[in-house]
Design a protein around this motif. Structure first.
Motif, PDB file in Angstrom:
ATOM      1  N   ILE A   4      12.648  53.793  27.896  1.00  0.00           N
ATOM      2  CA  ILE A   4      14.081  53.926  27.621  1.00  0.00           C
ATOM      3  C   ILE A   4      14.909  53.693  28.883  1.00  0.00           C
ATOM      4  CG2 ILE A   4      15.857  55.651  27.067  1.00  0.00           C
ATOM      5  CD1 ILE A   4      14.082  56.582  24.812  1.00  0.00           C
ATOM      6  N   ARG A  27      21.162  57.122  25.264  1.00  0.00           N
ATOM      7  CA  ARG A  27      19.705  57.009  25.395  1.00  0.00           C
ATOM      8  C   ARG A  27      19.024  58.332  25.046  1.00  0.00           C
ATOM      9  NH1 ARG A  27      19.941  53.646  30.947  1.00  0.00           N
ATOM     10  NH2 ARG A  27      20.013  51.573  30.046  1.00  0.00           N
ATOM     11  N   THR A  30      18.942  58.581  21.375  1.00  0.00           N
ATOM     12  CA  THR A  30      17.934  57.647  20.875  1.00  0.00           C
ATOM     13  C   THR A  30      16.544  58.252  20.997  1.00  0.00           C
ATOM     14  OG1 THR A  30      19.285  55.731  21.459  1.00  0.00           O
ATOM     15  CG2 THR A  30      16.916  55.352  21.192  1.00  0.00           C
ATOM     16  N   LEU A  31      16.267  58.846  22.132  1.00  0.00           N
ATOM     17  CA  LEU A  31      14.975  59.484  22.361  1.00  0.00           C
ATOM     18  C   LEU A  31      14.766  60.632  21.382  1.00  0.00           C
ATOM     19  CD1 LEU A  31      12.438  59.662  24.093  1.00  0.00           C
ATOM     20  CD2 LEU A  31      13.705  61.143  25.645  1.00  0.00           C
TER      21      LEU A  31
END
Length: 64
Positions: A4, A27, A30-31
Motif C-alpha cells: 500500500i 490508504r 483501504t487497508l
C-alpha cells in the motif's frame, strides 16, 4: 502494508510511524477494508490511534 505504501517490507520497521512513511487516511481505509474482506476487523479509529506495525499486530491479536 508495504504494498500500500509502495515500499519494500524491509523499509518498514516495527515501530516506524506509518503516517510518516506515507500512509494517509485513504490508504488506511483501504487497508481496513481489505482486512475486513478476509474476516479481520480493524476500525479506522483503532488503526489511526497507533499507526505502527507493532501496534497493529497487537491490535489484531496476532501478538497473543
Amino acid at each position: 502494508m508495504a504494498e500500500i505504501l509502495g515500499l519494500s517490507a524491509a523499509e518498514i520497521g516495527d515501530d516506524d510511524n506509518l503516517l510518516v512513511a506515507g500512509l494517509d487516511s485513504v490508504r488506511m481505509m483501504t487497508l481496513s477494508a481489505r482486512w475486513r474482506e478476509t474476516g479481520v476487523e480493524a476500525s479506522y479509529p483503532d488503526l489511526a490511534r497507533k499507526p505502527t506495525v507493532r501496534s497493529w499486530f497487537e491490535l489484531l491479536g496476532a501478538g497473543s
